[in-house]
Structure formats: structure tokens, C-alpha cells
Design an enzyme around this catalytic site. Structure first.
Site, PDB file in Angstrom:
ATOM      1  CG  ASN A  59      -0.266   0.434   2.506  1.00  0.00           C
ATOM      2  OD1 ASN A  59       0.859   0.030   2.787  1.00  0.00           O
ATOM      3  ND2 ASN A  59      -0.937   1.259   3.295  1.00  0.00           N
ATOM      4  CE  LYS A  73      10.191  -4.791   2.756  1.00  0.00           C
ATOM      5  NZ  LYS A  73       9.705  -3.946   3.853  1.00  0.00           N
ATOM      6  CB  ILE A  97      22.985  -1.533   8.393  1.00  0.00           C
ATOM      7  CG1 ILE A  97      24.002  -0.395   8.216  1.00  0.00           C
ATOM      8  CG2 ILE A  97      22.274  -1.367   9.722  1.00  0.00           C
ATOM      9  CD1 ILE A  97      24.729  -0.374   6.887  1.00  0.00           C
ATOM     10  CB  CYS A 174       2.659  -9.644  40.124  1.00  0.00           C
ATOM     11  SG  CYS A 174       3.572  -8.166  40.439  1.00  0.00           S
TER      12      CYS A 174
END
Lengths: 640, 338
Positions: A59, A73, A97, A174
Site C-alpha cells: 500500500n 527489498k 547494516i 505479577c
């Protein structure tokens, strides 16, 4: 007379064409940034990203299409850019990196570095590499409608770590184990349960009732007695959850009754907990399973997404059973010492957490949540759109051009608001601040003081939780300043493995000891002063002196700080996944006041802004600051 | 107006739009899905707006541009492939625009918007003009205003950019506000709800209606007052240049175009009895060509305004947005609204 190349002065255009830049990240900001860079005349661009393409990226990460899902990518970004700018010279790295290959020399190759990241660990690391190499860094972040860009230049501006950033939200044990009061507590519990049953068991992720809960004890000795009678840390059984589950063959009915009936019944015996709270109501498998399916539910048309439906109790129980069975089978298939890693995009993992969390919510009288909402919280999803990233990436390149013009002093931090501020600004530029002289990263001799109990803290904890997680080191080497130069931790694998399970005191470390910690790759040395302390709060293993105390949950009436929205995905909250750690949204403070160097804001405006900030108590669970729009003369009709 | 939403969103859409549905909600996404948009002018800014709207998931986008590709445009527009055999800017952008999101109907039209009949515009829910002359923008805004079509305009000149919106006499939208939790609820988001508090986890939708909160472009541009921002005067000067020369300032004509710009500035300000100090001489250095990063910023803001108006979610900016890429300032100003 000036000569122009496109919009740019000739000298600037030449500087741009001859520069070499590094883009760290090829996601939401990265795609937009690469496009802007090549269209602006940048030629030599390196881009690095360890991730592969997911359908939920499409998108906004416009360089990718559906057919690219699963691919690198960085690689696909490069290919797409070359289609409209074949003259660009792009090198793509499908890598992290933080890989030591990318050392200071690597960074020195670049004229400037631009981050397009979504997690703090990487940002810290790149910050240090750029300081070490003395290369300007442009840092940025987005989350929803908000965004921010800033420039970091060693010695001139603050570095990324000059101001302490709010740490990841953690909840006391807790609360998770005994007294949840919000859906998020139940969701965290469900994620812990996943790890206890199917994943890497972690002592910090116990799911059984905590008998050592100080709140439960009428007399202080009672808690101690209960704790003494059980395992350490108040577990009521001596067998690990996974082993117990295995011994029953992951029998779903037995599992259900233990977690949602027996353990709850045990909690009820700790009656002090329920004096002021509504007591939990245990569930029994047979009773739940025999509930008549509610016919009226079928009459409601499905308006929302399938995942946005809220399940009824029986469906939850059935979903729990089904997902346990699926995960059990998967685990068995993997073999003896197998472990599963929780992944929000894996349906059975998500179903399991949805079901377990909802069952617990029901027990503790909370409104149940849809899978859609649980996924947001459990997976720490940051909503994201194309336009915010487009604006921020545009601003990044404008700052880059200033740097290349040699006018770093004109660089700014720029905030993107959702609505204009009282001075009509949607984009708010602010002057950059000078470095913090006490910064534990960029000061000339960084030093920090940490409180801990040297009798309890393990060397492993020092390495992982303090030096790596808190202080952002990747591969620390630690020497004790004891006159002998004793090596406590070596970054070389195996060398100091034997020290890991020992307590610090065993090495003569005590109050006042100093540890010299180095990260060779980051060219970073930090002197850690130890203050021995025996009364830190429960669940707190260390405290950095000078930090705000780490209490949870943190409601955000904190001082406004300059923070870059992390915009990350897929993190845990708190972290229960050992997969790539990514953190949650930080505050984007879009009402930042400029430093006193800028003269165009008068004092009245500043007070006005502070007032608005204090009134702004409405903090959403996503922890984003929403600008209140100026009042408008309009009709208001409230729905519902 | 916006077509009645289909009640079901497909699995494919839910997966692809997940991150934006989590931001603006499913209703907003459905409204977008039913919207048709006309986008005029496919230079750098147009490409950015097209990208943003297509990714957002509108029903249909028509890219209308009668101009041919020039070398300058191939440098600044990322939808046009370098080796395109198409000569027209809209048609050359079509393939890559469609790839951005196959679920949107993307069309290209190479006619001149001046020659389109009034009826042509009526099929759209929103119209966005770039690269148009002042008179043309005014005329089309009047038409849109009459037919309750949301009107937008925007342009980029070098380091500067602007957007304008006319959402008509009445604009309705919803906003998300934090919910007040009542004390007497039995089942709430926790067993401790004994006193009213603002629950950060719960929000509610509040409907708002803006009445007569926008003005037509004609009124906005005739609003020369002393206290308007410099950027507004700059816009007036550049629109006059465009009308007089039939094009925007070109880098290769820098000397003569700069001179003309200075002269127009004098004329515009003098005619209002204003000093030329309001727009100092050096402005000419910063308004040539379309800067890619400025297109990205202005295109992002403009794109989001169109998304907000179509989805009827969140308050629109009224009514101008001015971006100064040198200062990094982006200001929303309301000019011309009575």
C-alpha cells in the site's frame, strides 16, 4: 548570473552528481527516498535492507508489486528505480547494516548517509558508525500521519543518542501472571504462553500464578514463605510448562483446564488480590464446550473484515484447541529439541494468541477483542500510508541538498503534523541542538553509571541486557579496571563463554568498580561505573543513573522530547520473539519548540504550547500524539 | 457522488490495505473504493498525486494531459519509462501507474482539459488540477462547486509549492476522539473501572459538518491584503507569468524569464499599493522547474487531502497549503473565506 540545472544552481547540481550516498532501508521511507534521490540527480547510491517484500507493504512501498512478494527489498527497489532512471548507479545489499563487513571504512566511502529504518537498534548502530566515520547522517521516521526528519553531524549537532529515548514498555510480572487489568496484559500473557509451550522458554516469561506477588501477602513473611515453598520466583510447579505439556501430549482439554480453571482457582486463594479488584472467573472446558451456539449472532450481517469479528466464548475455546493441535503437530514434525518462533503473519500462531488472550480477558471481565485488534497489539503493528512517507522522504532530500551546498548550519529538524499547529504550521522546522556534553555516545569520553546488585547480576545479563540492549553495542568487549585488566567479556566467540553464568561479584566487581566496554566495529568505548544496590524494584535488574525510572505502564505525560517515530512492524511488546527485534512507535513530538537560537517565536507562544501539551492527556494505546485542531465554527453531531 | 460501497472487502484488498485500514478505518477505505478522481497534468506533481491516490485504492483515476513528453519531464517524472514509445504524458504514464495497484481503474486521456464539456466532469467525485492557467482553474472550480464535486489544485515552482481546496458549501466528515468511560459499566476494559476516566484504548467517532467553510478559487485569488504570506504573492506572480507566457519559467531561459518575473512582481504588488519588499528579488532563484523532493512533499499533502475528502475522515485543511522548500516550512492558510 546564476546558471541552473533544472531547479538547482550549477555548483549544487555538480556536487549532487558526484556524491556517493548510502540509504539504510528500502521500505516505506526508503522507496520514496530512492525515487527522490535519482530524480534530483543523485547517481551513486548504495541501498541496504535485510528484509523481503510482504503483501502488506504494497500500500506504500510503491517500487514493489504483488509478483515481488518474498524477494529482497533492496534488490527489487534497485531494479524498479533503474526502469525510470537507467543512468543511476545503484548497489543493492540484501543484508543487515549491523554486519561487521560494514565497518567504519565502508561508511567513509559516502558523502552522506540517510536512514530509512524502523528499529532503534539499527538506528543506534548507524549513529555510532557515522560518528566514527564523521559522515553526516539524516535520520527520519514515520508513524501513521506523523513524521520527522533531522540531521546529525558529529560535533555540530546532537547525535541520535544524546537525548534518552523512552524505553520499550514492560509490565511487571505479577500484572501479567496474577492481576491483568487491560487487554494488553492478556495478550502479552498469551505470547509468553506460546513461547512456554512451543518456543524458547524464558525465565522472564512465566505464565503461572506468581505466589511471590508482594501484593498477595497479608503479612510480609507469608510471601517469603510461599516463595520458599515453591521454585524460585514463586512458580507453583517444579516442572517447566513445556515439559508438563509434553507429558500430557499437549492434550487440549487438560491444557485448557489447567490454564483457565486450575490456575485461576489458585489465584482466587490469594484473596488479598481480590479485595479491591473484581475476582477472575474460572472456565471449565466441558461447560464452555456445551454452551449452545448463540443464534442471534448469526443474524448480524458481517459489516467489517472477517478478522474484525469478536468471537463468542465457545468459538474462542474451539480456536484455542485447534491452534494448539496445529502447533503441536508442527513442533513434533521439527524434531526433538525444536522450538517455534512466534510470527504475527502465521495464522495458527496468531489464532493461538487471539484465543488464549481472549479467554483470559473473559476470565478477568474484560471486553474481548477481535483478531484484527489483537494482531495490532501483539504484532506491534504501526499503521502506515504512502503520503506520510512521501512527505518525509521529500524533506530528507531537501536537507541532503543543504548539506551538499556546504550549509549544514541551515539544516533543521522538521516535524510533520496531522493538523496545523496554532501558528498554522503543518510542517514545523526547528533549529538543531548542539551535542549533549554528557552524551554516553558522542561525548569525548563517554561514561555512565549503572545501579545493580552485583551478587545477582550475571555476566550474560551485563552483556545482553545492559551493553547490547540498553547501550546499543553489537559485539562488546569488557575489561575490568582492576589494575590487572581482567577480561570479563570477549566479543570473540567462545572465549569468555565460561563467565556467562557467573555473577559479577565473583570477579571482584563491587560498588565503585569501573568496566571499560568497547565495541570495536562501532569504534565506541563506554566506561561503566557500577553502583551496588540491593533494593531495586522487583523485576528491575538494573537502573541507569540519570534515566527516568523504568516503571510500567508508562502513561505519556512525560516531558515532550525530540523523538523520531520508529515506525516499526512486527516487534513484541514486550519482546517475546527472538526474531528480529523491532520496537514500537516512539512519540513524535510535533509541537517541538525551537531552540533559543531561532528568534521568530515569542514567549507567549511557548507558554501557549505548553498549556496545550499538558491538556493533552488523551493518549492513545498506539502512543502517538495527535494535534488538537483549532476550533472550528461548525455543527457537531455526535454519533452513538 | 460516491458510489454506494459494496459491503464486502475482498481478502486481497484486506491484505494489501491492512496498514492503512488500521489507520483510517474500514469505512473510509470503502468510500475510497467507490470514488472516481480526475487528475489533470502529469508532470512531477501529477505523478506524485497519481501514485498516492492509486496506492490509497480509489475506484478509478483518470490522468488527463494533452502535452507531449519533453526531456525535462523524463528527468522529473517517475511514471514515464525512459524508452517510452508514447509521446503523450498521460499515456506514457499509464502502464507504470496501473502497476502501482491493479485494483484501481487507471485511465489516460490526451485531450486538452479546456476542450472538455461540462458533462465530462460530472462523472467524478473529485477533480485535481495541476499545470493549469488561473482562468481555467477558476472556471473548473466554479463548475465543480455547482455540482458538489470536490475541487483541488496544486503546482510546484522550483523550491515552492502550493495546494488549494474547495470542498463546497457543505462537507461532512468523521473524526476519532477518545472515549470517556462511565463508572457504572459492569463489563469494561478492566475490572477496576470504579471512576470515570479517559480510556486511552477506547475511541469513538464524532461526526462534523463544515458549512460555508470553503470559498471558490476566484474569491481566494482576489484576496490581496497586506497580511497575506509571501508565498501567496509568489503564487500570484507565477500564475500571471503562466498566463502571459503560456508556460512556466524555464531554466534555459533563466535571464529573460527572471527579468519578466521581477517585472510581474512589481506590477502585481504596485497595483495593490504594496511594497516590492514583500517579495525580495532573490525569489527568482528558487522558482524554476519542478524540484522532485518538493513534488513529493506537495504531492503527499495534496494526495492526503484528496483521500480525506473522499473518505470523509478527518478535518480537511482550509484552504491553502504553502510549502517553502528552502525554509522547510509548510503552512495552512485560510484566504478568501468570509
Amino acid at each position: 548570473m546564476m546558471a541552473l540545472v533544472g531547479s538547482l544552481r550549477k555548483e549544487l547540481a555538480e556536487a549532487v552528481a558526484s556524491s556517493r550516498v548510502l540509504v539504510v532501508g528500502a521500505g516505506g521511507i526508503g522507496c520514496e527516498l530512492l525515487k527522490n534521490l535519482v530524480l534530483s540527480g543523485f547517481v551513486h547510491i548504495d541501498v541496504i535492507d535485510l528484509d523481503t517484500i510482504d503483501v502488506s507493504n504494497l500500500n506504500r512501498q510503491f517500487l514493489f508489486q504483488k509478483k515481488h512478494v518474498g524477494k529482497s527489498k533492496a534488490q527489487i527497489a534497485k531494479e524498479s528505480v533503474l526502469k525510470f532512471c537507467p543512468k543511476a548507479s545503484i548497489t543493492a545489499y540484501h543484508d543487515s547494516i549491523m554486519n561487521p563487513d560494514y565497518n567504519v571504512e565502508f561508511f567513509r566511502n559516502f558523502t552522506l548517509v540517510m536512514n530509512a529504518l524502523d528499529n532503534r537498534a539499527a538506528r543506534n548502530h548507524v549513529n555510532r558508525m557515522c560518528l566514527a566515520a564523521d559522515i553526516p547522517l539524516i535520520e527520519s521516521g514515520t508513524a501513521g500521519y506523523l513524521g520527522q526528519v533531522t540531521v546529525i553531524k558529529k560535533g555540530v549537532t546532537e547525535c541520535y543518542e544524546c537525548q534518552p529515548k523512552p524505553t520499550q514498555k514492560t509490565f511487571p510480572g505479577c500484572t501479567i501472571r496474577n492481576t491483568p487489568s487491560e487487554p494488553i496484559h492478556c495478550i502479552v500473557w498469551a505470547k509468553y504462553l506460546f513461547n512456554q509451550l512451543f518456543g524458547e522458554e524464558d525465565a522472564d516469561q512465566e505464565v503461572s500464578p506468581d505466589t511471590a506477588d508482594p501484593e498477595a501477602a497479608w503479612e510480609p513473611e507469608e510471601a517469603a514463605a510461599r516463595a520458599g515453598a515453591s521454585n524460585k520466583d514463586g512458580d507453583i510447579k517444579r516442572v517447566s510448562t513445556k515439559d508438563w505439556a509434553k507429558s500430557t501430549g499437549y492434550d487440549t482439554v487438560k491444557l485448557f483446564n489447567k490454564l483457565f480453571k486450575d490456575d485461576i482457582k489458585y489465584l482466587l486463594t490469594m484473596d488479598k488480590l481480590w479485595r479491591k479488584r473484581k475476582a477472575p472467573v474460572p472456565l471449565d472446558w466441558n461447560e464452555v464446550y456445551n454452551i449452545e451456539s448463540c443464534d442471534s449472532k448469526a443474524e448480524f450481517t458481517v459489516v467489517g473484515l472477517k478478522d474484525q469479528q469478536i468471537l463468542d466464548l465457545k468459538s474462542c475455546a474451539v480456536l484455542f484447541a485447534k491452534s494448539v493441535e496445529t502447533l503441536r503437530a508442527r513442533l513434533a514434525e521439527k524434531g526433538e529439541k525444536a522450538e517455534l518462533v512466534w510470527d504475527k503473519d502465521d495464522p495458527p500462531s496468531m489464532d493461538f494468541v487471539t484465543a488464549a488472550a481472549n479467554l483470559r480477558m473473559h476470565i478477568f471481565s474484560m471486553n474481548m477483542k477481535s483478531k484484527f485488534d489483537v494482531k495490532s497489539m501483539a504484532g506491534n503493528i504501526i499503521p502506515a500510508i504512502a503520503t506520510t512517507n512521501a512527505v518525509i522522504a521529500g524533506l530528507i532530500v531537501l536537507e541532503a541538498l543543504k548539506i551538499l551546498s556546504g550549509t549544514v548550519e541551515q539544516c533543521k529538524t522538521v516535524f510533520l503534523n496531522k493538523q496545523p499547529n496554532p501558528r498554522k504550521k503543518l510542517l514545523v522546522p526547528c533549529a538543531l541542538d548542539p551535542p549533549n556534553p554528557n552524551c554516553y555516545v558522542c561525548a569525548s569520553r563517554p561514561e555512565v553509571t549503572v545501579k545493580m546488585n552485583v551478587n545477582k547480576v550475571l555476566v550474560q545479563t551485563l552483556q545482553d541486557k545492559i551493553l547490547k540492549e540498553k547501550f546499543g553495542m553489537v559485539a562488546p568487549d569488557v575489561q575490568i579496571e582492576d589494575g590487572k585488566g581482567t577480561i570479563l567479556i570477549s566479543s570473540e566467540e567462545g572465549e569468555t563463554e565460561g563467565n556467562n553464568r557467573k555473577c559479577l561479584v565473583e570477579f571482584g566487581i563491587r560498588n565503585g568498580s569501573r568496566l571499560q566496554s568497547d565495541d570495536f566495529l562501532q569504534d565506541y568505548t563506554l566506561l561503566v561505573n557500577i553502583v551496588h544496590c540491593e533494593d531495586l524494584e522487583k523485576d528491575i535488574e538494573f537502573e541507569v543513573v540519570g534515566d527516568a525510572p523504568e516503571k510500567a505502564p508508562q502513561k505519556l505525560t512525560e516531558d515532550p522530547e525530540k523523538n523520531i517515530a520508529n515506525g516499526s512492524d512486527d516487534g513484541a511488546q514486550p519482546s517475546t520473539s527472538k526474531a528480529q527485534e523491532q520496537d514500537d512507535v516512539l512519540i513524535v513530538d510535533s509541537d517541538e519548540e525551537p531552540s533559543s537560537a531561532v528568534s521568530d517565536i515569542n514567549m507567549e507562544d511557548r507558554t501557549q504550547k505548553r498549556k496545550l501539551e499538558q491538556e493533552d492527556d488523551h493518549i492513545r494505546a498506539k502512543r502517538m500524539r495527535v494535534e488538537q485542531p483549532a476550533d472550528q465554527d461548525d455543527d457537531i453531531i455526535a454519533l452513538d | 457522488m460516491v458510489e454506494k460501497e459494496e459491503s464486502v472487502i475482498s481478502e486481497e484488498e484486506a491484505a494489501q490495505y491492512d496498514r492503512q485500514i488500521r489507520l483510517w478505518g474500514l469505512d473510509a477505505q470503502k468510500r475510497l473504493r467507490g470514488s472516481r478522481v480526475l487528475l489533470v497534468g502529469m508532470k512531477g506533481l501529477g505523478a506524485e498525486v497519481a501514485k498516492n491516490l492509486i496506492l490509497a485504492g480509489v475506484k478509478a483515476l483518470t490522468m488527463l494531459d494533452h502535452e507531449q513528453i519533453t526531456e525535462e519531464v523524463t528527468r522529473s517524472q517517475f511514471l514515464i519509462p525512459v524508452d517510452s514509445s508514447e509521446k503523450n504524458r498521460a499515456h506514457a504514464s499509464l502502464e507504470r501507474a496501473q502497476y502501482l495497484n491493479p485494483m484501481v481503474e487507471v485511465k489516460a486521456d490526451n485531450e486538452n482539459v479546456e476542450n472538455k464539456s461540462d458533462d465530462f466532469f460530472l462523472q467524478f467525485d473529485a477533480v485535481c488540477l495541476t499545470c493549469c492557467s488561473r482562468d481555467l482553474m477558476i472556471k473548473i472550480d466554479q463548475l465543480c462547486h455547482k455540482h458538489q464535486i470536490k475541487f483541488f489544485a496544486g503546482d510546484v515552482f522550483g523550491y515552492h509549492g502550493f495546494t488549494f481546496a474547495d470542498l463546497g458549501v457543505e462537507h461532512e466528515f468523521v473524526e476519532e476522539k477518545p472515549k470517556m468511560v462511565k463508572p457504572s459499566q459492569e463489563i469494561s476494559d478492566g475490572p477496576e473501572a470504579k471512576k470515570p476516566k479517559i480510556d486511552p484504548n477506547e475511541t469513538m467517532m464524532v461526526k462534523k459538518v463544515l458549512i460555508s467553510s470553503f470559498c471558490q478559487l476566484k474569491d481566494a485569488l482576489e484576496n490581496l491584503l497586506k497580511r497575506t504570506p509571501n508565498d501567496y504573492f509568489l503564487l500570484q506572480v507565477l500564475l500571471k507569468f503562466r498566463t502571459d507566457k503560456g508556460r512556466d519559467p524555464l531554466p534555459e531561459c533563466f535571464p529573460e524569464d527572471s527579468e519578466l518575473l521581477l517585472q510581474i512582481r512589481n506590477d502585481v504588488l504596485d497595483s495593490q499599493g504594496l511594497s516590492s519588499d514583500l517579495l525580495p528579488d532573490d525569489f527568482v532563484s528558487w522558482c524554476f522547474s519542478e524540484m522532485a523532493p518538493v513534488c513529493a512533499v506537495v504531492g503527499g499533502v495534496l494526495g492526503q487531502e484528496i483521500v480525506k475528502a473522499l473518505s470523509q475522515r478527518d478535518a480537511p485543511h482550509r484552504n491553502f497549503f504553502f510549502f517553502d522548500g528552502i525554509k522547510g516550512s509548510g503552512v495552512v492558510d485560510c484566504l478568501g473565506v468570509k
